[in-house]
Motif scaffolding. Structure first.
Motif, PDB file in Angstrom:
ATOM      1  N   TYR A  37       0.832  -1.204   0.000  1.00 44.45           N
ATOM      2  CA  TYR A  37       0.000   0.000   0.000  1.00 44.45           C
ATOM      3  C   TYR A  37       0.868   1.256   0.000  1.00 44.45           C
ATOM      4  N   LYS A  38       1.932   1.215   0.813  1.00 46.15           N
ATOM      5  CA  LYS A  38       2.814   2.370   0.866  1.00 46.15           C
ATOM      6  C   LYS A  38       3.653   2.498  -0.400  1.00 46.15           C
ATOM      7  N   LEU A  39       4.075   1.356  -0.941  1.00 41.73           N
ATOM      8  CA  LEU A  39       4.866   1.418  -2.177  1.00 41.73           C
ATOM      9  C   LEU A  39       4.053   1.957  -3.346  1.00 41.73           C
ATOM     10  N   LEU A  40       2.791   1.635  -3.368  1.00 38.69           N
ATOM     11  CA  LEU A  40       1.920   2.090  -4.458  1.00 38.69           C
ATOM     12  C   LEU A  40       1.318   3.459  -4.193  1.00 38.69           C
ATOM     13  N   TYR A  41       1.733   4.085  -3.107  1.00 37.49           N
ATOM     14  CA  TYR A  41       1.177   5.398  -2.783  1.00 37.49           C
ATOM     15  C   TYR A  41       1.433   6.424  -3.890  1.00 37.49           C
ATOM     16  N   PRO A  42       2.653   6.497  -4.481  1.00 36.82           N
ATOM     17  CA  PRO A  42       2.835   7.462  -5.583  1.00 36.82           C
ATOM     18  C   PRO A  42       1.895   7.208  -6.760  1.00 36.82           C
ATOM     19  N   VAL A  43       1.653   5.932  -7.067  1.00 37.99           N
ATOM     20  CA  VAL A  43       0.750   5.617  -8.181  1.00 37.99           C
ATOM     21  C   VAL A  43      -0.667   6.045  -7.842  1.00 37.99           C
ATOM     22  N   ARG A  44      -1.095   5.744  -6.632  1.00 34.68           N
ATOM     23  CA  ARG A  44      -2.445   6.131  -6.228  1.00 34.68           C
ATOM     24  C   ARG A  44      -2.597   7.643  -6.196  1.00 34.68           C
ATOM     25  N   LEU A  45      -1.517   8.320  -5.788  1.00 33.58           N
ATOM     26  CA  LEU A  45      -1.571   9.774  -5.746  1.00 33.58           C
ATOM     27  C   LEU A  45      -1.667  10.367  -7.142  1.00 33.58           C
ATOM     28  N   LEU A  46      -0.933   9.775  -8.102  1.00 32.55           N
ATOM     29  CA  LEU A  46      -1.019  10.262  -9.478  1.00 32.55           C
ATOM     30  C   LEU A  46      -2.396  10.010 -10.076  1.00 32.55           C
TER      31      LEU A  46
ATOM     32  N   GLU B  17       9.082  12.613 -19.627  1.00 36.88           N
ATOM     33  CA  GLU B  17       7.979  11.964 -18.913  1.00 36.88           C
ATOM     34  C   GLU B  17       8.308  11.828 -17.423  1.00 36.88           C
ATOM     35  N   ALA B  18       9.540  11.520 -17.100  1.00 32.21           N
ATOM     36  CA  ALA B  18       9.927  11.406 -15.689  1.00 32.21           C
ATOM     37  C   ALA B  18       9.783  12.744 -14.978  1.00 32.21           C
ATOM     38  N   VAL B  19      10.201  13.821 -15.609  1.00 27.83           N
ATOM     39  CA  VAL B  19      10.057  15.145 -15.002  1.00 27.83           C
ATOM     40  C   VAL B  19       8.585  15.494 -14.831  1.00 27.83           C
ATOM     41  N   ALA B  20       7.779  15.201 -15.849  1.00 29.09           N
ATOM     42  CA  ALA B  20       6.350  15.498 -15.764  1.00 29.09           C
ATOM     43  C   ALA B  20       5.689  14.723 -14.626  1.00 29.09           C
ATOM     44  N   LEU B  21       6.016  13.446 -14.468  1.00 25.42           N
ATOM     45  CA  LEU B  21       5.421  12.643 -13.395  1.00 25.42           C
ATOM     46  C   LEU B  21       5.851  13.151 -12.019  1.00 25.42           C
ATOM     47  N   LEU B  22       7.100  13.553 -11.889  1.00 31.54           N
ATOM     48  CA  LEU B  22       7.558  14.099 -10.613  1.00 31.54           C
ATOM     49  C   LEU B  22       6.812  15.395 -10.271  1.00 31.54           C
ATOM     50  N   LEU B  23       6.620  16.246 -11.266  1.00 33.52           N
ATOM     51  CA  LEU B  23       5.877  17.490 -11.031  1.00 33.52           C
ATOM     52  C   LEU B  23       4.424  17.202 -10.672  1.00 33.52           C
ATOM     53  N   LEU B  24       3.799  16.247 -11.361  1.00 33.37           N
ATOM     54  CA  LEU B  24       2.414  15.884 -11.039  1.00 33.37           C
ATOM     55  C   LEU B  24       2.304  15.286  -9.643  1.00 33.37           C
ATOM     56  N   PHE B  25       3.262  14.462  -9.287  1.00 36.08           N
ATOM     57  CA  PHE B  25       3.255  13.878  -7.945  1.00 36.08           C
ATOM     58  C   PHE B  25       3.372  14.964  -6.882  1.00 36.08           C
ATOM     59  N   GLY B  26       4.258  15.920  -7.098  1.00 35.43           N
ATOM     60  CA  GLY B  26       4.398  17.008  -6.141  1.00 35.43           C
ATOM     61  C   GLY B  26       3.149  17.856  -6.026  1.00 35.43           C
ATOM     62  N   TRP B  27       2.509  18.104  -7.177  1.00 28.52           N
ATOM     63  CA  TRP B  27       1.283  18.910  -7.167  1.00 28.52           C
ATOM     64  C   TRP B  27       0.150  18.187  -6.458  1.00 28.52           C
ATOM     65  N   ASN B  28      -0.059  16.921  -6.734  1.00 33.42           N
ATOM     66  CA  ASN B  28      -1.115  16.153  -6.072  1.00 33.42           C
ATOM     67  C   ASN B  28      -0.841  16.000  -4.574  1.00 33.42           C
ATOM     68  N   TYR B  29       0.411  15.833  -4.229  1.00 36.33           N
ATOM     69  CA  TYR B  29       0.762  15.727  -2.810  1.00 36.33           C
ATOM     70  C   TYR B  29       0.443  17.034  -2.089  1.00 36.33           C
ATOM     71  N   TYR B  30       0.692  18.151  -2.758  1.00 43.32           N
ATOM     72  CA  TYR B  30       0.371  19.453  -2.173  1.00 43.32           C
ATOM     73  C   TYR B  30      -1.136  19.610  -1.981  1.00 43.32           C
ATOM     74  N   LEU B  31      -1.915  19.164  -2.979  1.00 48.50           N
ATOM     75  CA  LEU B  31      -3.359  19.251  -2.856  1.00 48.50           C
ATOM     76  C   LEU B  31      -3.899  18.390  -1.735  1.00 48.50           C
ATOM     77  N   VAL B  32      -3.340  17.189  -1.587  1.00 51.55           N
ATOM     78  CA  VAL B  32      -3.814  16.294  -0.527  1.00 51.55           C
ATOM     79  C   VAL B  32      -3.481  16.895   0.849  1.00 51.55           C
ATOM     80  N   LYS B  33      -2.276  17.414   1.014  1.00 52.03           N
ATOM     81  CA  LYS B  33      -1.901  18.003   2.289  1.00 52.03           C
ATOM     82  C   LYS B  33      -2.748  19.237   2.621  1.00 52.03           C
ATOM     83  N   ARG B  34      -3.089  20.007   1.586  1.00 49.32           N
ATOM     84  CA  ARG B  34      -3.882  21.202   1.818  1.00 49.32           C
ATOM     85  C   ARG B  34      -5.291  20.851   2.270  1.00 49.32           C
ATOM     86  N   LYS B  35      -5.835  19.751   1.729  1.00 52.59           N
ATOM     87  CA  LYS B  35      -7.165  19.335   2.159  1.00 52.59           C
ATOM     88  C   LYS B  35      -7.127  18.776   3.586  1.00 52.59           C
TER      89      LYS B  35
END
Length: 291
Positions: free
Chosen positions: A32-41, A273-291
């Protein structure tokens, strides 16, 4: 007694079952923790698709706009494998190219400044045959990278002249050629003396009586011809040494290819693609923390 054994067996079975359940929950939690980045994306599928397409577009633009760079190489063999001074000469070229010092590169390689703009790399890769120490180099591969595929022959000649024209190697070559020249003069003089000895051997055959020839104390012909053969072999060896008196021998020239080494579609696409995924992960993580 039998009842106690049955209770102990039941306790053992219960403990094993509990251990398996704990391991299962632990593995599930780890996955569950390993797949957290995938779930976040996957929290924003539309944004994920848009990011992937945008990265592919950026990769296509980079591949289309960047100048093409080609690569070729040639192989040299040093006369003295323990003399590694020429390695420092190539380090100087690498530093000049890294510093974008086009004036120095044009001066060292004797090329125009416009040509230096097309040179992207000149690097030496030592090749050692067998388990030899780092103090010797059997052969060396010189890797060239240029934006003009037609420059490789010119670069090969200029690089060879660059290392051959060094004062250290020019002095060694002069001494080697002078030594060979002196030995050739000596052997030629010895050959002339050998010819005189052969003529003397022929004249030494004098008739003494009617019964035939009496040699007296003649020169042994076998020794004379054996010495002459040795001199001719030495003369051939000197001719070979004179032909290869240079400090460096070119044993394989450049073979340019029309396929560039940069830009390549797959590496650029994977990087974008790697840079784009890292940026998307950071953005989604920010949204989750803000909520």
């Amino acid at each position: 007694m039998a009842l106690r054994n049955d209770e102990k067996l039941a306790d053992d079975e219960f403990d094993v079952e509990l251990l398996v359940k704990k391991l299962y929950h632990l593995a599930a939690r780890g996955c569950y923790k390993l797949l957290y980045p995938v779930r976040l994306l996957l929290n924003s599928p539309k944004l994920l698709v848009a990011g992937v397409l945008f990265a592919a577009g950026v990769a296509f633009v980079i591949k289309s706009t960047q100048p093409k760079i080609y690569m070729a190489s040639f192989i040299i063999r040093p006369h003295n494998k323990a003399d590694l001074f020429y390695v420092n000469l190539f380090y100087d070229l690498e530093r000049i190219i890294t510093d974008l010092d086009f004036d120095a590169l044009a001066r060292e390689l004797k090329i125009s400044k416009e040509q230096t703009y097309k040179v992207h790399q000149i690097a030496l890769q030592p090749i050692r045959v067998g388990n030899k120490s780092a103090d010797t180099i059997d052969i060396a591969e010189i890797v060239l990278m240029s934006s003009d595929v037609r420059m490789f022959d010119t670069l090969q000649d200029r690089v060879m002249n660059y290392i051959r024209g060094n004062e250290h190697y020019r002095k060694i070559e002069r001494l080697r050629r002078a030594e060979v020249a002196d030995m050739k003069v000596k052997i030629q003089r010895d050959l002339e003396e050998m010819d005189s000895m052969k003529r003397l051997l022929t004249l030494n055959l004098q008739p003494r009586n009617a019964g035939g020839f009496v040699y007296g104390e003649p020169i042994d012909p076998a020794n004379v011809y054996e010495e002459g053969l040795k001199l001719y072999k030495q003369q051939m060896s000197l001719a070979w040494q004179e032909e290869y008196a240079d400090n460096f021998e070119l044993i394989k020239g450049c073979v340019p290819t029309m396929k560039p080494v940069y830009p390549r579609w797959k590496p650029i696409l994977l990087y974008c693609e790697a840079v784009a995924l890292l940026l998307l992960f950071g953005w989604n993580y920010y949204l989750v923390k803000r909520k």
